[in-house]
Motif scaffolding. Structure first.
Motif, PDB file in Angstrom:
ATOM      1  N   GLN A   1      88.441  84.382  34.649  1.00 46.88           N
ATOM      2  CA  GLN A   1      89.163  83.127  35.371  1.00 46.88           C
ATOM      3  C   GLN A   1      88.464  81.750  35.125  1.00 46.88           C
ATOM      4  O   GLN A   1      88.937  80.798  35.671  1.00 46.88           O
ATOM      5  CB  GLN A   1      89.223  83.413  36.761  1.00 46.88           C
TER       6      GLN A   1
ATOM      7  N   ARG B   1      83.636  71.657  40.474  1.00 48.17           N
ATOM      8  CA  ARG B   1      83.638  72.762  39.253  1.00 48.17           C
ATOM      9  C   ARG B   1      82.258  73.196  38.554  1.00 48.17           C
ATOM     10  O   ARG B   1      82.183  73.736  37.568  1.00 48.17           O
ATOM     11  CB  ARG B   1      84.811  72.246  38.369  1.00 48.17           C
TER      12      ARG B   1
ATOM     13  N   MET C   1      84.938  81.741  44.832  1.00 45.81           N
ATOM     14  CA  MET C   1      85.288  80.668  43.805  1.00 45.81           C
ATOM     15  C   MET C   1      86.544  79.729  44.059  1.00 45.81           C
ATOM     16  O   MET C   1      86.199  78.851  43.968  1.00 45.81           O
ATOM     17  CB  MET C   1      85.149  81.428  42.313  1.00 45.81           C
ATOM     18  N   PRO C   2      87.539  80.450  44.315  1.00 49.30           N
ATOM     19  CA  PRO C   2      88.640  79.821  44.515  1.00 49.30           C
ATOM     20  C   PRO C   2      88.615  78.552  45.487  1.00 49.30           C
ATOM     21  O   PRO C   2      89.110  77.276  45.368  1.00 49.30           O
ATOM     22  CB  PRO C   2      89.665  80.571  44.944  1.00 49.30           C
TER      23      PRO C   2
ATOM     24  N   ARG D   1      85.809  76.001  44.461  1.00 48.99           N
ATOM     25  CA  ARG D   1      86.084  74.974  43.168  1.00 48.99           C
ATOM     26  C   ARG D   1      87.194  74.096  43.521  1.00 48.99           C
ATOM     27  O   ARG D   1      87.584  73.059  42.595  1.00 48.99           O
ATOM     28  CB  ARG D   1      86.774  76.062  41.812  1.00 48.99           C
TER      29      ARG D   1
ATOM     30  N   ALA E   1      85.244  86.627  37.426  1.00 47.00           N
ATOM     31  CA  ALA E   1      85.072  85.084  37.455  1.00 47.00           C
ATOM     32  C   ALA E   1      84.752  84.438  36.184  1.00 47.00           C
ATOM     33  O   ALA E   1      85.229  83.471  35.746  1.00 47.00           O
ATOM     34  CB  ALA E   1      83.642  84.928  38.124  1.00 47.00           C
TER      35      ALA E   1
ATOM     36  N   HIS F   1      85.660  80.624  36.251  1.00 49.55           N
ATOM     37  CA  HIS F   1      85.322  80.175  37.578  1.00 49.55           C
ATOM     38  C   HIS F   1      83.895  79.803  37.604  1.00 49.55           C
ATOM     39  O   HIS F   1      83.399  78.967  38.312  1.00 49.55           O
ATOM     40  CB  HIS F   1      85.668  81.160  38.728  1.00 49.55           C
TER      41      HIS F   1
END
Length: 346
Positions: A117, A96, A88-89, A92, A114, A119
């Protein structure tokens, strides 16, 4: 008002039978019917025969983890691959509009992380009972109004699994099909198969079987043929042989694709009375739901001894499957989901 969704990215790749892989292939057909351009970003590689078919159908296939292809407007969806959640980091940084489709009845640890956070923008489900349970468990981890939960009506492309109404009558074949995972086998599988009574010689067929499965359930009798995967026997040929699908498991299924495959093919389902099977099977009409080992043995034997009833149930199941996984209902449902995705913040 925003323009309709033009394209969607998917992390992962279709497979040949059962589970999320087949479901993805069938969803792609719906998306294309809705005029949406489909892009695949493989998580590990591509299967050449499937890739050739997808390319011919107009699907765009990218390189593994090719995140640079994404723009902020693009949604990216993943069916049930928890590795997606760990990425995800990086994902994104490009978009998004992340959509996670959990096809299990449980929540992954990575899924909870997730959610905490923020995400995942949209959690998507095929089964509304599962959605309600997961939403109740996940929402306390993050109350953001930018995180959404929805249910979609899955599509089953029945043309891939032709109906077989004239299986041999001089033998009775019972089978089970899944990926080769011991979790998919109940420990008493062989006891159930051995307990089945038939007026004609019986045959067994396990598609999706390896040494790990054998360690769990024991060594099958010679009348049961075991096959590692669909490279040796296609799912269509599997169903063509099986009068019934006799499938006790240790898992609780969500919305089992093999149910659609069996119903389309004319193989009567004898399955656990829990999870998505309860919604998919009408007990005594389109199949049998079992609470105990003796139920599996009784209903399987009943199907062996009553071929006319079995034929009636197979036909009823075929019609019911077309209602559950029909194209028009799925297209309408996906239109609503795409409208929701198009409203997600970039």
């Amino acid at each position: 008002m925003k323009t309709p969704l033009k394209r969607i990215f998917v992390y992962g790749f279709p497979h040949t039978y059962g589970g999320a892989g087949t479901e993805l292939d069938h969803h792609i057909r719906v998306w294309q019917r809705l005029g949406v351009e489909v892009h695949l970003i493989p998580s590990w590689g591509t299967m050449k025969p499937i890739a050739a078919d997808l390319l011919q159908r107009g699907v765009i296939i990218h390189e593994k983890d090719e995140w640079a292809a994404l723009t902020p407007e693009d949604p990216i969806l993943c069916l049930c691959n928890p590795y997606f959640l760990t990425l995800m980091p990086e994902i994104r940084q490009h978009t998004r509009r992340t959509v996670w489709m959990n096809c299990m009845t449980w929540i992954f640890d990575q899924e909870k992380a997730a959610m905490e956070q923020g995400h995942i923008a949209l959690f998507l489900y095929q089964n509304d009972n599962v959605r309600q349970a997961h939403q109740a468990a996940l929402r306390p981890l993050n109350g953001s109004h930018d995180i959404h939960f929805r249910t979609v009506t899955p599509y089953f492309h029945e043309a891939d699994f032709p109906y077989i109404g004239d299986r041999p009558s001089d033998t009775f074949c019972c089978g089970r099909i899944s990926r080769a995972s011991p979790d998919k086998y109940a420990r008493n599988t062989l006891r159930i198969y051995e307990g089945l009574a038939s007026p004609v010689p019986k045959k067994g067929l396990f598609l999706g079987y390896d040494e790990r499965c054998e360690e769990k359930i024991g060594t099958p009798s010679p009348w049961i043929r075991t096959i590692p995967n669909s490279n040796t026997l296609s799912p269509q040929d599997f169903y063509r042989q099986c009068h019934i699908i006799l499938q006790p498991t240790n898992t609780t299924e969500n919305w089992p694709r093999i149910g659609f495959e069996a119903m389309a093919s004319g193989s009567v389902l004898i399955v656990d009375n829990r999870g998505g099977w309860r919604q998919m099977v009408k007990h005594g009409i389109t199949g049998w739901l079992c609470n105990h080992e003796r139920d599996f043995i009784y209903y399987a034997s009943k199907m062996a001894y009553e071929p006319n009833l079995r034929a009636d149930m197979a036909e009823a199941a075929r019609e019911w499957g077309l209602q559950l996984g029909g194209l028009s209902a799925s297209m309408e449902s996906w239109e609503e989901v795409f409208a929701a995705i198009n409203q997600l913040p970039e």
